[in-house]
Design a protein around this motif. Structure first.
Motif, PDB file in Angstrom:
ATOM      1  N   GLN A 209     103.254  32.407  40.652  1.00 21.23           N
ATOM      2  CA  GLN A 209     101.770  32.576  40.692  1.00 21.23           C
ATOM      3  C   GLN A 209     101.709  33.660  41.920  1.00 21.23           C
ATOM      4  OE1 GLN A 209      99.629  30.640  39.080  1.00 21.23           O
ATOM      5  NE2 GLN A 209     101.591  30.089  37.969  1.00 21.23           N
ATOM      6  N   ASP A 210     102.521  33.991  42.583  1.00 20.78           N
ATOM      7  CA  ASP A 210     102.389  35.250  43.603  1.00 20.78           C
ATOM      8  C   ASP A 210     101.526  36.249  43.329  1.00 20.78           C
ATOM      9  OD1 ASP A 210     102.999  36.030  46.472  1.00 20.78           O
ATOM     10  OD2 ASP A 210     103.926  37.383  45.353  1.00 20.78           O
ATOM     11  N   SER A 211     100.512  36.710  43.868  1.00 18.86           N
ATOM     12  CA  SER A 211     100.032  37.799  43.265  1.00 18.86           C
ATOM     13  C   SER A 211     100.631  39.155  43.580  1.00 18.86           C
ATOM     14  CB  SER A 211      98.541  38.011  44.244  1.00 18.86           C
ATOM     15  OG  SER A 211      97.898  39.273  43.962  1.00 18.86           O
ATOM     16  N   GLN A 212     101.400  39.340  44.733  1.00 15.92           N
ATOM     17  CA  GLN A 212     102.107  40.363  44.672  1.00 15.92           C
ATOM     18  C   GLN A 212     103.295  40.677  43.660  1.00 15.92           C
ATOM     19  OE1 GLN A 212     101.863  43.160  46.840  1.00 15.92           O
ATOM     20  NE2 GLN A 212     100.040  42.257  47.865  1.00 15.92           N
ATOM     21  N   CYS A 213     103.850  39.561  43.474  1.00 19.84           N
ATOM     22  CA  CYS A 213     104.939  39.517  42.243  1.00 19.84           C
ATOM     23  C   CYS A 213     103.946  39.906  41.150  1.00 19.84           C
ATOM     24  CB  CYS A 213     105.318  38.143  42.353  1.00 19.84           C
ATOM     25  SG  CYS A 213     106.579  37.878  40.876  1.00 19.84           S
ATOM     26  N   ARG A 214     103.073  39.266  40.752  1.00 21.25           N
ATOM     27  CA  ARG A 214     102.284  39.605  39.425  1.00 21.25           C
ATOM     28  C   ARG A 214     102.056  41.186  39.354  1.00 21.25           C
ATOM     29  NH1 ARG A 214      98.396  34.421  38.380  1.00 21.25           N
ATOM     30  NH2 ARG A 214      99.825  33.219  37.405  1.00 21.25           N
ATOM     31  N   GLN A 215     101.456  41.759  40.604  1.00 21.55           N
ATOM     32  CA  GLN A 215     101.153  43.236  40.417  1.00 21.55           C
ATOM     33  C   GLN A 215     102.325  43.996  40.013  1.00 21.55           C
ATOM     34  OE1 GLN A 215      98.757  44.326  44.034  1.00 21.55           O
ATOM     35  NE2 GLN A 215      98.401  42.214  44.393  1.00 21.55           N
ATOM     36  N   SER A 216     103.569  43.571  40.836  1.00 26.46           N
ATOM     37  CA  SER A 216     104.802  44.504  40.562  1.00 26.46           C
ATOM     38  C   SER A 216     105.070  44.380  39.015  1.00 26.46           C
ATOM     39  CB  SER A 216     106.057  44.062  41.550  1.00 26.46           C
ATOM     40  OG  SER A 216     105.558  44.103  42.700  1.00 26.46           O
ATOM     41  N   VAL A 217     105.197  43.028  38.456  1.00 23.62           N
ATOM     42  CA  VAL A 217     105.342  43.046  37.208  1.00 23.62           C
ATOM     43  C   VAL A 217     104.365  43.707  35.994  1.00 23.62           C
ATOM     44  CG1 VAL A 217     105.752  41.249  35.236  1.00 23.62           C
ATOM     45  CG2 VAL A 217     106.547  40.618  37.383  1.00 23.62           C
ATOM     46  N   VAL A 218     103.357  43.501  36.460  1.00 24.40           N
ATOM     47  CA  VAL A 218     102.151  44.280  35.845  1.00 24.40           C
ATOM     48  C   VAL A 218     102.333  45.889  35.814  1.00 24.40           C
ATOM     49  CG1 VAL A 218      99.643  44.849  35.500  1.00 24.40           C
ATOM     50  CG2 VAL A 218     100.163  42.504  35.950  1.00 24.40           C
ATOM     51  N   ARG A 219     102.697  46.329  37.058  1.00 32.90           N
ATOM     52  CA  ARG A 219     103.147  47.449  36.930  1.00 32.90           C
ATOM     53  C   ARG A 219     104.294  48.242  36.390  1.00 32.90           C
ATOM     54  NH1 ARG A 219     106.442  50.441  40.373  1.00 32.90           N
ATOM     55  NH2 ARG A 219     105.772  52.814  41.027  1.00 32.90           N
ATOM     56  N   ALA A 220     105.069  47.153  36.550  1.00 29.57           N
ATOM     57  CA  ALA A 220     106.477  47.806  35.757  1.00 29.57           C
ATOM     58  C   ALA A 220     106.145  47.726  33.956  1.00 29.57           C
ATOM     59  CB  ALA A 220     107.482  46.572  35.783  1.00 29.57           C
ATOM     60  N   LEU A 221     105.433  47.036  33.556  1.00 25.19           N
ATOM     61  CA  LEU A 221     105.079  46.717  32.014  1.00 25.19           C
ATOM     62  C   LEU A 221     103.941  48.113  32.063  1.00 25.19           C
ATOM     63  CD1 LEU A 221     104.051  43.171  31.641  1.00 25.19           C
ATOM     64  CD2 LEU A 221     105.815  44.132  30.847  1.00 25.19           C
ATOM     65  N   ARG A 222     103.285  48.472  32.786  1.00 24.71           N
ATOM     66  CA  ARG A 222     102.479  49.667  32.597  1.00 24.71           C
ATOM     67  C   ARG A 222     103.280  51.102  32.319  1.00 24.71           C
ATOM     68  NH1 ARG A 222     100.555  53.076  36.477  1.00 24.71           N
ATOM     69  NH2 ARG A 222     100.417  51.600  38.075  1.00 24.71           N
ATOM     70  N   ASN A 223     104.228  50.891  33.157  1.00 31.32           N
ATOM     71  CA  ASN A 223     105.054  52.003  33.360  1.00 31.32           C
ATOM     72  C   ASN A 223     105.955  52.092  31.912  1.00 31.32           C
ATOM     73  OD1 ASN A 223     104.121  53.088  35.890  1.00 31.32           O
ATOM     74  ND2 ASN A 223     105.658  52.358  36.999  1.00 31.32           N
ATOM     75  N   LEU A 224     106.402  51.250  31.324  1.00 30.57           N
ATOM     76  CA  LEU A 224     107.145  50.883  30.391  1.00 30.57           C
ATOM     77  C   LEU A 224     106.556  51.176  29.104  1.00 30.57           C
ATOM     78  CD1 LEU A 224     109.072  47.478  31.138  1.00 30.57           C
ATOM     79  CD2 LEU A 224     110.132  49.963  31.110  1.00 30.57           C
ATOM     80  N   ALA A 225     105.287  51.741  29.165  1.00 29.30           N
ATOM     81  CA  ALA A 225     104.037  51.899  28.061  1.00 29.30           C
ATOM     82  C   ALA A 225     104.018  53.382  28.260  1.00 29.30           C
ATOM     83  CB  ALA A 225     103.116  51.090  27.994  1.00 29.30           C
ATOM     84  N   ASP A 226     105.198  53.983  28.001  1.00 31.89           N
ATOM     85  CA  ASP A 226     105.047  55.596  28.179  1.00 31.89           C
ATOM     86  C   ASP A 226     105.040  56.272  26.956  1.00 31.89           C
ATOM     87  OD1 ASP A 226     107.715  54.941  27.313  1.00 31.89           O
ATOM     88  OD2 ASP A 226     108.423  56.967  28.640  1.00 31.89           O
ATOM     89  N   SER A 227     105.194  55.497  25.816  1.00 31.63           N
ATOM     90  CA  SER A 227     104.974  56.260  24.354  1.00 31.63           C
ATOM     91  C   SER A 227     104.663  55.531  23.500  1.00 31.63           C
ATOM     92  CB  SER A 227     106.512  56.839  24.166  1.00 31.63           C
ATOM     93  OG  SER A 227     107.269  55.567  23.885  1.00 31.63           O
TER      94      SER A 227
END
Length: 939
Positions: A209-227
């Protein structure tokens, strides 16, 4: 102030030594961890807060070899952490760790299995060590060289192991941050996917539920969508739905921004799985709401997500229900209103709006929200020419919406469609099958139902030509045992035109006939034009100059055979009685004849445009004659006679002229055209309009063709072709009677000399000169002083002009002297010696010489060597007989239509405001008055 006391951790070497020692000993070795952790903790804290954050610190840390012990420490820390619960694969972390210690990247099959979120938290000492080490690694991975080094050292798999095994907010946060930084490199991104990190990140997104943790996970998923491949893999592994659910829960602003940025990347080239998950996660409504977010980054990312989602037909109806149509239209309208907005910023919105036109419910919303006006604005904008084919294809969705069609017609769609027929194709990519209209979702037949019954198979075999009838097929028959049918020998037969089912172009209905029409780039525009032409009175939209020009340009300029739909549109218009007056008013009939029958397009006038050879000109001529015949049927019907009579007698001046010009093309009944053109003054009305401003760019071309056709109607027995010209040097020369007076021993001796202004003395016989002209009779044999003079002056006469006069006075007829003062074709006649000779012949009362000089002018300038540009020059001399020559040359049977029109242009320019002589000359030729009279021979 005294300087701060230095500590061992101020030295990078000390910190690296502690890190190397801890990596070698392990956190669970034989030494007392209480005495060995304190220096390690201090070293890690100093590395994170001072050494790595200093300018150039990351580069120094990498160059001193700090990454290798740091990764080794993470491996040992992960191995010392709590294992997953027994419900999962408990051996996965240790196997992963042992594989990671060997160095190379793992294979796709070695992904660790996910652990239960109920895994107990690690001890505080281990958590603190992992926090510091992961923070250092994440900071180092912000630089490209460190990312490459970490990948080379096999540092990705330990991070995935930690993500699986250590279920703590802070650890998950820093691990996701490190993976997100590593994913900025394409090679590392692929390795992270292969290591199985995506399901673990998705699990962390829902478990913590931590917002910072969720932001990091969301950012990782965004960077993994590179192709596209990675975006599809993320969607297939369920990464989109948790993001949509989080967005629907109205998170804090920072997490909201992270979510929309991640969804924007995942929705690029939106796949079916992505659209389904986003819709099932309840993300459409929140996305529409965020389109009006006060923060620009959130607002623009949301707009682009909505535009990307429109590529999937299954989600467009729900998107429209959520208000997406109005949002996208409003944003596109706003961007088009900005003067500095680039076309690239409008492109995704244009594509989305056009895709929304594929469902009926969204078309209704788009029409009510002013979308038709917006699409018409795009069609009018030359800067948006690359999108015009897409917009036209979108408007096909309104084909059976009567209200929308009426609105589009009022906005001027028809001429824009006609202009699209010969335009260049857009360079945008075609949409896939998943973008098709969701009004007709694709039906997927189960495999067991595809075989069907024997009766269905029998029907199919007969329809495909494998069998002639039911008697030819038994239940044991199979296509493999049937020999293929012989190849057809007649290439024009309908059988040879059949398209095999396996080769049918995509997007066609499976039930379409084999002889269906081709659907090319111009197909959508022609379909809309065909729909407009089926209205009871389509004249206001289609029987106009721009619409007819667009259709004719396509029919005559298409690289291949034109679509039969275009030919049917033209035939439908010419067969509609409601369109007759429009064809007359717009000079449509004259345009059909000029373009199709005569082969002269508006671009070919007055200068001929270079174009490839037309192999099907005879087909165009046949089409033009057929269309004109349709108009003739309408014109000679009782309705048409009344309409034309009303137009000629009671119409506006422009309509009356257009009617008089068109009548020779569409009227073949003598009683009709004689009454309208001759008895009721239509012909004089047309002739009087020649010298007025032209109401149409091709008016003079049309007029010349109309007068020629009318002359053929008045004198149908005229020769259909120009008679062969007789060269001048083949005419038998007449004997010259003046030449004997010019020799050294003249016989008889001259008794008179004429003195010219140049001083030249010309010999003459007094008696012959006095007999030839009343002027010279009074001058030489009367009571004037010249009667007693042997040297008589002739004022205002040049030698070349005087030469034919002296020959004529002494009885020469046809000796060639009259040709001397006439300049060759291409030189002006006004101010020439020929004009001077003509003026002198009239002054000296020599009508025979005038006629002979006019004959000479006609032979040279209106003969085989003359061209249409000479007609105006001859007319400028102001001689009635020469004016008749010019009219006959212009309207002569068999004359080239282009030369005829150019000659008429020259006549109109020469006549100026004095239209009387030109009108009378043309009228006499058309009516055949000059045909039996005596005139100069122009052969």
């Amino acid at each position: 102030m005294a300087a701060a006391k230095s500590t061992p951790t101020d030295s990078l070497s000390f910190c690296l030594a502690q890190l190397t020692a801890a990596a070698g000993e392990g956190l669970g070795g034989g030494k007392d961890t209480a005495t060995s952790e304190t220096p390690l903790g201090r070293a890690l804290l100093a590395l994170r807060t001072r050494h790595v954050k200093a300018a150039g610190g990351i580069e120094r840390f990498r160059a001193r070899g700090g990454l290798r012990p740091l990764l080794a420490l993470l491996r040992r820390a992960a191995a010392a952490g709590p294992a997953p619960s027994q419900g999962g694969a408990g051996s996965a972390p240790s196997s992963v760790e042992s594989a990671a210690s060997s160095g190379p990247a793992p294979s796709p099959g070695s992904a660790p299995s996910s652990a239960s979120p109920a895994t107990p938290s690690p001890p505080a000492r281990l958590r603190k060590t992992l926090d510091l080490a992961l923070s250092i690694l994440a900071n180092c991975c912000t630089e490209g060289a460190c990312r490459a080094e970490v990948r080379r050292l096999g540092g990705i798999l330990p991070l995935v192991t930690i993500l699986q095994c250590v279920k703590t907010d802070s650890i998950q946060n820093r691990t996701a941050r490190a993976l997100g930084n590593l994913a900025m490199e394409p090679e590392s991104c692929g390795d992270i996917h292969c290591a199985g990190a995506v399901p673990l990140l998705v699990e962390s997104l829902t478990a913590f539920q931590d917002s910072q943790c969720r932001q990091s996970v969301v950012r990782a998923l965004r960077n993994l969508a590179d192709s596209p491949q990675h975006r599809l893999a993320l969607a297939q592994q369920g990464a989109v739905r948790p993001l949509a659910e989080l967005l629907a829960a109205a998170p804090d602003p920072a997490l909201t921004l992270a979510l929309v940025r991640a969804l924007l990347e995942l929705s690029r080239g939106c796949s079916r799985a992505c659209a389904e998950q986003l819709s099932l996660g309840g993300g459409l409504g929140p996305l529409v709401g965020l389109a009006s977010h006060p923060k620009r980054a959130v607002r623009e990312a949301t707009i682009l997500i909505l535009a990307n989602l429109c590529a999937q037909g299954l989600v467009r109806p729900a998107l429209g229900n959520a208000g997406g149509v109005e949002v996208l239209l409003g944003e596109l309208r706003r961007r088009r209103g900005l003067n500095g907005a680039s076309p690239a910023s409008q492109q995704p919105l244009v594509r989305a709006v056009c895709l929304l036109c594929r469902e009926a419910i969204n078309r209704a919303r788009l029409r009510d929200a002013g979308g038709l006006e917006l699409l018409m604005g795009l069609l009018r904008d030359p800067r948006a020419s690359a999108w015009h084919p897409r917009v036209v294809a979108a408007l096909v969705g309104f084909l059976y919406d009567t209200g929308a069609l009426g609105r589009l017609q009022a906005l001027g769609l028809v001429p824009l469609l006609a202009g699209q027929l010969c335009g260049e194709a857009g360079d945008e990519e075609e949409e896939g099958r998943e973008a098709a209209s969701w009004d007709f979702p694709e039906e997927r037949t189960p495999e067991r139902a595809e075989a069907g019954s024997f009766r269905s198979l029998q029907s199919w075999l007969i329809s495909e030509g494998y069998a002639a009838g039911p008697g030819d097929i038994s239940p044991d028959w199979s296509p493999e045992c049937c020999p293929p049918p012989p190849e057809p020998t007649d290439l024009t037969s309908p059988t040879s035109l059949r398209t095999p089912r396996a080769l049918r172009p995509p997007g066609r209905s499976p039930t379409a006939s084999a002889a269906e029409e081709p659907w090319g780039r111009e197909g959508p525009a022609l379909l809309l034009l065909s729909r407009f032409s089926q209205a009871p009175d389509p004249s206001g939209a289609l029987v106009t100059g721009p619409a007819l020009c667009g259709l004719l340009a396509y029919v005559t300029g298409a690289p291949g055979p034109p679509s039969p739909r275009a030919l049917r549109i033209l035939a439908r218009l010419t067969c509609n009685p409601a369109c007759l007056e429009a064809f007359v008013r717009s000079y449509g009939a004259a345009l059909l004849r000029a373009w199709l029958v005569l082969g002269v397009a508006p671009d070919d006038w007055p200068a001929l445009r270079t174009r490839p050879a037309r192999r099907s000109q005879h087909q165009h001529r046949e089409l033009g004659e057929m269309l004109l015949q349709n108009l003739t049927v309408q014109a000679e019907s009782p309705f048409g006679v009344g309409a034309l009579t009303h137009l000629l007698l009671s119409g506006s001046p422009e309509d009356r002229v257009a009617c008089a010009l068109t009548l020779p093309f569409i009227c073949r009944k003598p009683s009709l055209w004689r009454r309208l053109l001759l008895d009721q003054g239509g012909l004089r009305l047309l002739l009087s309009a020649l010298t007025r401003p032209a109401p149409h760019p091709l008016f003079l071309f049309f007029a010349a063709d109309s007068l020629s056709c009318l002359q053929g109607l008045v004198s149908p027995t005229g020769s259909p072709a120009v008679l062969p010209a007789i060269p001048l040097d083949l005419d038998p020369p007449s004997p010259c009677l003046y030449e004997p007076l010019l020799g050294p021993a003249p016989m008889p001796a001259p008794d008179l000399h004429f003195l010219l202004d140049s001083g030249l003395r010309l010999p003459a016989q007094r008696a012959a000169s006095a007999t030839a002209s009343p002027f010279f009779r009074a001058l030489l044999a009367g009571s004037f002083a010249e009667a007693q003079m042997d040297l008589v002056p002739l004022r205002g006469l040049s030698p070349s002009a005087a030469w034919p006069i002296l020959h004529h006075l002494h009885g020469c007829r046809g000796c060639g002297a009259a040709l001397g003062p006439v300049p060759p074709p291409g030189q002006p006649l006004l101010g020439s010696e020929a004009e001077e000779a003509l003026e002198a012949a009239g002054r000296f009362l020599l009508p025979g010489l005038e006629e002979e000089l006019e004959e000479a002018v006609g032979r040279i300038h209106l003969g085989p060597q003359g061209g249409p540009e000479s007609v105006g020059e001859v007319f400028r001399l102001g001689r009635p007989r020469l004016a008749a020559h010019c009219a006959r040359w212009t309207l002569g049977p068999g004359q080239c239509p282009r030369k005829r029109a150019l000659a008429l242009v020259g006549l109109v320019e020469a006549a100026g405001e004095e239209a009387g002589p030109l009108t009378e000359a043309l009228l006499a030729v058309v009516m055949g008055v000059e045909s039996g009279g005596k005139g100069p021979n122009l052969d």
